[in-house]
Design a protein around this motif. Sequence first.
Motif, PDB file in Angstrom:
ATOM      1  N   GLN A 251      -8.429  -6.107  -6.356  1.00 54.45           N
ATOM      2  CA  GLN A 251      -7.348  -5.073  -5.973  1.00 54.45           C
ATOM      3  C   GLN A 251      -7.668  -4.034  -7.111  1.00 54.45           C
ATOM      4  OE1 GLN A 251      -3.707  -7.051  -5.481  1.00 54.45           O
ATOM      5  NE2 GLN A 251      -4.083  -7.374  -3.343  1.00 54.45           N
ATOM      6  N   ALA A 254      -8.215  -0.403  -6.413  1.00 58.01           N
ATOM      7  CA  ALA A 254      -7.405   0.363  -5.423  1.00 58.01           C
ATOM      8  C   ALA A 254      -5.976   0.699  -6.231  1.00 58.01           C
ATOM      9  CB  ALA A 254      -6.974  -0.503  -4.117  1.00 58.01           C
ATOM     10  N   GLN A 257      -6.652   3.453  -8.537  1.00 57.75           N
ATOM     11  CA  GLN A 257      -6.846   4.656  -7.882  1.00 57.75           C
ATOM     12  C   GLN A 257      -5.478   5.298  -7.523  1.00 57.75           C
ATOM     13  OE1 GLN A 257      -6.104   5.913  -4.567  1.00 57.75           O
ATOM     14  NE2 GLN A 257      -6.924   8.000  -5.085  1.00 57.75           N
ATOM     15  N   TYR A 258      -4.640   4.174  -7.146  1.00 58.97           N
ATOM     16  CA  TYR A 258      -3.299   4.532  -6.597  1.00 58.97           C
ATOM     17  C   TYR A 258      -2.308   4.928  -7.776  1.00 58.97           C
ATOM     18  CZ  TYR A 258       1.430   4.039  -4.561  1.00 58.97           C
ATOM     19  OH  TYR A 258       2.641   4.152  -3.941  1.00 58.97           O
ATOM     20  N   ILE A 280      -5.185   3.298   3.266  1.00 53.94           N
ATOM     21  CA  ILE A 280      -5.359   3.184   1.750  1.00 53.94           C
ATOM     22  C   ILE A 280      -4.063   3.000   1.258  1.00 53.94           C
ATOM     23  CG2 ILE A 280      -5.630   5.580   1.633  1.00 53.94           C
ATOM     24  CD1 ILE A 280      -7.811   5.191  -0.497  1.00 53.94           C
ATOM     25  N   GLU A 282      -2.420   0.602  -2.642  1.00 54.49           N
ATOM     26  CA  GLU A 282      -2.404   0.227  -4.163  1.00 54.49           C
ATOM     27  C   GLU A 282      -3.205  -1.174  -3.776  1.00 54.49           C
ATOM     28  OE1 GLU A 282       1.229   0.186  -3.147  1.00 54.49           O
ATOM     29  OE2 GLU A 282       2.036  -0.857  -4.777  1.00 54.49           O
ATOM     30  N   GLY A 284      -5.716  -1.769  -1.446  1.00 51.22           N
ATOM     31  CA  GLY A 284      -7.161  -1.684  -1.236  1.00 51.22           C
ATOM     32  C   GLY A 284      -7.299  -0.635   0.043  1.00 51.22           C
ATOM     33  N   VAL A 285      -8.447  -0.657   0.684  1.00 44.97           N
ATOM     34  CA  VAL A 285      -8.672   0.106   1.810  1.00 44.97           C
ATOM     35  C   VAL A 285      -8.996  -0.708   3.024  1.00 44.97           C
ATOM     36  CG1 VAL A 285      -9.995   2.200   2.895  1.00 44.97           C
ATOM     37  CG2 VAL A 285      -9.969   1.809   0.434  1.00 44.97           C
ATOM     38  N   GLN A 293      -9.764  -5.888   5.082  1.00 45.06           N
ATOM     39  CA  GLN A 293     -10.152  -5.266   3.816  1.00 45.06           C
ATOM     40  C   GLN A 293     -11.633  -4.793   3.767  1.00 45.06           C
ATOM     41  OE1 GLN A 293      -8.663  -6.720  -0.027  1.00 45.06           O
ATOM     42  NE2 GLN A 293      -9.508  -5.435  -1.056  1.00 45.06           N
ATOM     43  N   GLY A 296     -11.726  -2.322  -2.638  1.00 45.33           N
ATOM     44  CA  GLY A 296     -10.524  -2.331  -3.354  1.00 45.33           C
ATOM     45  C   GLY A 296     -10.898  -2.879  -4.817  1.00 45.33           C
ATOM     46  N   GLU A 299     -13.004   1.633  -8.133  1.00 46.49           N
ATOM     47  CA  GLU A 299     -12.702   2.994  -7.752  1.00 46.49           C
ATOM     48  C   GLU A 299     -13.744   3.578  -6.970  1.00 46.49           C
ATOM     49  OE1 GLU A 299     -11.377   5.702 -10.636  1.00 46.49           O
ATOM     50  OE2 GLU A 299      -9.070   5.419  -9.925  1.00 46.49           O
ATOM     51  N   VAL A 302     -13.584   2.562  -3.336  1.00 45.75           N
ATOM     52  CA  VAL A 302     -12.553   2.883  -2.632  1.00 45.75           C
ATOM     53  C   VAL A 302     -12.561   4.426  -2.287  1.00 45.75           C
ATOM     54  CG1 VAL A 302      -9.899   3.909  -3.000  1.00 45.75           C
ATOM     55  CG2 VAL A 302     -10.612   1.717  -4.022  1.00 45.75           C
TER      56      VAL A 302
END
Length: 572
Positions: A251, A254, A257-258, A280, A282, A284-285, A293, A296, A299, A302
């Motif tokens: 993860q 993700a 990114q978050y 999307i 924190e 994953g996608v 999933q 994740g 980045e 993602v």
Amino acid sequence: MDNSGIAAVFEELAELLEFKGENPFRIRAYKQGARAIRDLDESVADIVADPDRKLSDLPGIGKTLADKTEVLLESGELPQLAKLRAEVPEVMIQISRIPGLGAKKAAMLQKELSIESLDDLRKACEDGSVAKLKGFGKKTSESILEGLSIAEQAAERIYWSAGDDLANSISKHMKGCRGIEKLEWAGSYRRGRETVGDLDLLVVAKDRDAAMDHLETYPEKSQTIGRGETKISIRVGKAFQVDMRCVDAHQFGAALQYFTGSQAHNIHTRRIAKEKGLKINEYGVFKLDDDQQVAGETEQDVYAAIGLPWIPPELREDRLEFKAAEKDSLPELIETSDVRGDLHMHTTATDGQNTIREMADAAIERGLKYIAITDHSQRVSMAMGLTPDRLREQWKAIDEIRPEYEGRLEILKGIECDILEAGGMDLPDDVLAEADWVLASVHYGQRQSREQITERILGAIENEHVDCIAHPTGRLINRRPPYEVDMDAVMKAVAKAKKLMELNANPARLDLNEIHLAAAKKLGIPIVISTDAHNIHGLDVMQYGIKQARRGGLTKADVANTKTFKQFQKLL
Ligand code: DGT
Ligand code: CA
Ligand code: CA
Ligand code: ZN
């Protein structure tokens, strides 16, 4: 007590002495000492313990500082600091940062009205009690209200450069914890914002409790604000918060990114994901229909999952990055190693602390190929600004030094010439004509009307000898608002006259800001990123200017001092 703890004590001491209006040389000694200790690559305690070595032999550390350091190492505290803290409550320092108020007025306000917070002061302005105070009046009270937001921000947000020092120190500390597989900073710090509200750390750890325990042993930690299964928040120093989150390796991308944000950027990514039947967050996608999933771990994955190339953190403010990413035309952002020259610095001739030679040697050490010496002009009397005679003397000195540096460093004969309050330049045209490089800047009459100040700067742009407008808005982050200047008009004039604009890299200035930089780029105005160094260490702030330039979307080609000296001369 470790190096950064000792440095923090001297920094606070300097701040308190500054408030009390103490001797500036003493204050500077503490600041320099703090810096020297922070930058040291060995432990101060080890040096003190070594009978063959003396702390005061280190550059930047005098006898007084060495003695105080020994007291600190022995007892963990400094009696002088405790005394000063009792004399100067924190809120007094905060009040003194309101533009137009100094230490004296801050102390008066605090004592007379028993003010305990900036909020108290706001109320006291609003209910008229400040206006009634002797020596204040209605106008002062109003300008305090105007300036309060700057002081409030200063109380809450630190300069990116200070955030960077802290982040590096914590990273180093966390290296001592085994079992941490990944560690990365997120949040506004990673995005390179001018100021940082708190620091956000992400780790992948074999043993989460061990990682959190280790953060709790960070020497400058003053408090644990909260601790749960995966997240811990600590306080560092007086008020600054650091959050650490532990996440799973699959993860990590993700989460990074978050928690890098910005919030606006994330809202936009969520919208794009939804349009593609994805979700999307924190963790994953995921596919919207069956929650499977699809990305994740990194980045890159993602962004790729929602059909985008990886977007550099500095651009993640939901301004232009999505448009550029969709067209696959994200700029290749400038890097510190692209810089070849530094075109704004001061020497002992005015308010700098090093000679031309010392600055030149330090520039070579930093890999630079050309510099401009740009001391202040005569109007800046506080800094012993240069008269035509003294300036020509300095240029003669440069002529004499040049042969020594041939093939290693070009030294330009420059000047930071003031734009006078009434308009016009501070030095006659025949003097400016002899310079290789002329910066024009405003230091006086900063509170003039929009019309007046814009007119002054436009006048400087029209002067055929002026090459570049330095720190164009005059703002000091957390301290002083920008001039009321019509930046649109200024930029249009600069573009038309084919001149340059400065991005001053001093972490308190970062002037131009990223919005202005993007606008300048659009107009094709070459930007010069300069340190405005007042001593050899001042040359190291270039990296902060580069961060800001990246936020403005600038590439190497947009920045004039990445050119070779020959190319740069052609541009002039
Ligand atoms: P700061 O600390 O004020 O300088 O600014 P940031 O951007 O570091 O903000 P912070 O520390 O509150 O949160 C870090 C990032 O985490 C933020 O940029 C985006 C993400 N984040 C935090 N809370 C939320 C939220 O409620 N919604 C969304 N979409 N993102 C959030
Ligand atoms: Ca943050
Ligand atoms: Ca945070
Ligand atoms: Zn300067």
